[in-house]
Design an enzyme around this catalytic site. Structure first.
Site, PDB file in Angstrom:
ATOM      1  N   ARG A  99       0.677  -0.917   0.198  1.00 55.02           N
ATOM      2  CA  ARG A  99      -0.063  -0.228  -0.117  1.00 55.02           C
ATOM      3  C   ARG A  99       0.973   1.322   0.267  1.00 55.02           C
ATOM      4  NH1 ARG A  99      -4.308  -3.038   2.105  1.00 55.02           N
ATOM      5  NH2 ARG A  99      -1.807  -3.997   2.846  1.00 55.02           N
ATOM      6  N   THR A 100       1.153   1.628   1.343  1.00 55.44           N
ATOM      7  CA  THR A 100       2.186   2.507   1.161  1.00 55.44           C
ATOM      8  C   THR A 100       3.386   3.382   0.072  1.00 55.44           C
ATOM      9  OG1 THR A 100       2.615   2.721   3.784  1.00 55.44           O
ATOM     10  CG2 THR A 100       3.760   3.871   3.028  1.00 55.44           C
ATOM     11  N   LYS A 138      23.578  -6.608  -0.106  1.00 52.16           N
ATOM     12  CA  LYS A 138      25.553  -6.460  -0.445  1.00 52.16           C
ATOM     13  C   LYS A 138      26.156  -6.044   0.351  1.00 52.16           C
ATOM     14  CE  LYS A 138      25.674  -6.515  -5.332  1.00 52.16           C
ATOM     15  NZ  LYS A 138      25.886  -5.632  -7.032  1.00 52.16           N
ATOM     16  N   ARG A 146      11.359   4.071   3.903  1.00 56.13           N
ATOM     17  CA  ARG A 146      10.563   3.193   5.000  1.00 56.13           C
ATOM     18  C   ARG A 146      11.920   1.917   5.454  1.00 56.13           C
ATOM     19  NH1 ARG A 146       5.375  -0.631   4.644  1.00 56.13           N
ATOM     20  NH2 ARG A 146       4.309   1.219   5.612  1.00 56.13           N
ATOM     21  N   HIS A 178       4.511   6.681  11.947  1.00 53.90           N
ATOM     22  CA  HIS A 178       4.782   5.937  10.077  1.00 53.90           C
ATOM     23  C   HIS A 178       3.228   7.396  10.042  1.00 53.90           C
ATOM     24  CE1 HIS A 178       3.252   4.552   6.274  1.00 53.90           C
ATOM     25  NE2 HIS A 178       2.835   3.786   6.372  1.00 53.90           N
TER      26      HIS A 178
END
Lengths: 180, 313
Positions: free
Chosen positions: B54-55, B82, B104, B134
């Site tokens: 969603r975000t 890596k 995020r 959030h």
């Protein structure tokens, strides 16, 4: 609150709105395909008053709405982000209509350019016209008004302020020397 | 304001400005041509170190509707796998000329570090950091609550909202508590004691362990996902017991006010914190929350990127 010279008072503005309304319906040959879109803030009140006057002349309802141009401006990056103002496209849209953009003061022409871009995203009118209460000159773009309340020669140092009843409590146009 | 890292940084005026701007964005995108030219030439990087549907998509749609260029950068399949550090990733983004970084990260505070470590000039928008915040989720929740309970430009003053479930692991809960209290709402957290963070009494909201007692006087109930992936120990005896005490099912929903609404930030665990019937009830607004999310994120991107570039404050 505003220092400066009053160049139009309440009755001057009322007469100008009446004349603009007559000129608009004359050029559009009636009000059936006409859509008046005011550019916020004061263009909206002006367009409402023109719509009311045309309704009186034609005894027929006129579509009227508002068109916010903030997101289409070319000077967004020169100032902090501004709050958006309401856009309200009347029911029936603008498709194949004659849209008359209404603003209080015509100056550089950049707001009108932004309004034309905004309009382009809403639909495709048959024609777009421009009505302004005051044309103060100093255009920076090839744009000219179709209906003018008053031509007001100014210098770029001056500030032209339009006050309207519902927005500011008084009808007047004031010219003052800008203090920089 | 240059960055959006926490809803605690938002004043009432800031929050209302974002919600009002989102309401205008909703009207402007409710037409055939949904694109606006406002962020033409700006680059928005979606920097996602943690999974999201969603975000990420919501931010991508929001940025594209404002004509920004969008680069999606997921940790999987990048040099992060890596072993590249956050700093080196940030320096790379800086070198590529990103104007905004939507980040995020599984670690709380990563967006703050990115914004304040002097690695990049870009605007940083927190899209969820660990169990911390959030902010855009809280803004879209507040937008949805306002649209349903207070009218398009109304105030949430006095509106009663219960936030129920895994508060301990929820960045959504923390952001919502800050924002809703700024907007004047009365917030009650409902959770078993094991799923409340230490220091929750300083959040300034009511706390209850008894869902049934709280439920009847709420204007809205926000169900939180039980975040199994962040749980390294047993926080409740069994799934069944949790859903019996803290899940929203049809009999429990019947005790709510008839105009009360249900929100869930998604993804939902159907049958755990919310039953399938409740999730599909017309008073559950999850799908609308997703739509509103795009408008709120457009508003945030416009307000942070649309104007003059601010120097870091």
């Amino acid at each position: 609150m505003d220092h400066g010279r009053v160049v139009m008072d309440g009755s001057d503005i009322a007469r100008a709105i009446r004349r603009l309304s007559h000129e608009i319906v004359e050029s559009t040959k009636g009000s059936q395909d006409l859509v008046l879109l005011g550019i916020p803030t004061r263009g909206v009140e002006l367009s409402q008053r023109i719509a009311a006057a045309i309704e009186e002349i034609e005894s027929q309802a006129v579509s009227q709405g508002s068109l916010d141009i903030t997101l289409y401006r070319d000077d967004l990056r020169l100032k902090p982000a501004r709050a958006l103002l309401p856009t309200a496209i009347p029911v029936g849209g603008i498709e194949d209509k004659i849209v008359v953009l209404v603003d209080d003061v015509l100056y550089s022409g950049r707001s009108v350019r932004a309004a034309l871009d905004a309009l382009n995203d809403v639909g495709r009118p048959r024609a777009v016209r421009l009505a302004v209460l005051v044309d103060r000159g100093h255009r920076q773009l090839p744009i000219r008004p179709d209906f003018v309340g008053k031509n007001l020669p100014t210098s770029t140092q001056q500030l032209v302020r339009v006050h309207l009843r519902d927005t500011d409590g008084i009808d007047s146009v004031v010219v003052s020397e800008e203090v920089r | 304001m240059k960055h959006l890292l926490s809803t605690a940084d938002l004043s009432l005026e800031d929050a209302v400005l974002i919600l009002d701007t989102a309401a205008e964005m909703a009207l402007l995108t409710d037409r055939e041509v949904k694109k606006l030219p406002t962020l033409r030439g700006r680059t928005v990087v979606n920097l996602f170190f943690e999974d999201s549907t969603r975000t990420r998509i919501s931010f991508e749609v929001a940025a594209k509707r404002l004509s920004a260029d969008v680069i999606n950068f997921a940790a999987k399949g990048s040099s992060i796998s890596k072993g590249e550090s956050l700093k080196d990733t940030a320096l790379t983004l800086q070198a590529m000329g990103a104007d905004a970084v939507v980040v995020r990260h599984p670690s709380s505070g990563a967006p703050y570090r990115l914004a304040h470590a002097d690695w990049i000039d870009a605007t940083v928008i927190n899209a969820g950091d660990g169990t911390h915040e959030h902010p855009t989720q809280a803004l879209l929740d507040a937008y949805t609550l306002r649209a349903h309970l207070a009218g398009p430009t109304g105030s949430l003053r006095g509106v009663r909202v219960a936030i129920v479930g895994d508060v301990l692991h929820s960045r959504v809960a923390r952001s919502n508590v800050h924002l809703l209290q700024t907007l004047g709402a009365k917030v009650t957290l409902v959770a078993p004691p094991t799923l409340l963070p230490i220091g929750v009494e300083q959040w300034g909201c009511a706390v209850s362990y008894d869902f049934d007692e709280v439920l009847a006087d709420q204007d809205a109930v926000m169900m939180l996902r039980v975040q199994g992936e962040r749980m390294n120990q047993a926080f409740f005896p069994s799934t069944l017991e949790y859903s019996r005490l803290y899940g929203l099912d049809t009999p429990r929903m019947a005790t709510m006010g008839t105009n009360s609404i249900v929100l869930h930030p998604g993804p939902m665990n159907r049958g755990m914190e919310i039953s399938a019937d409740v999730a599909d009830d017309p008073r559950s607004l999850m799908v609308e929350q997703v739509t509103n999310g795009v408008h709120v994120r457009m508003a945030v991107l416009y307000l942070l990127l649309g104007g003059m570039k601010e120097s870091a404050s």
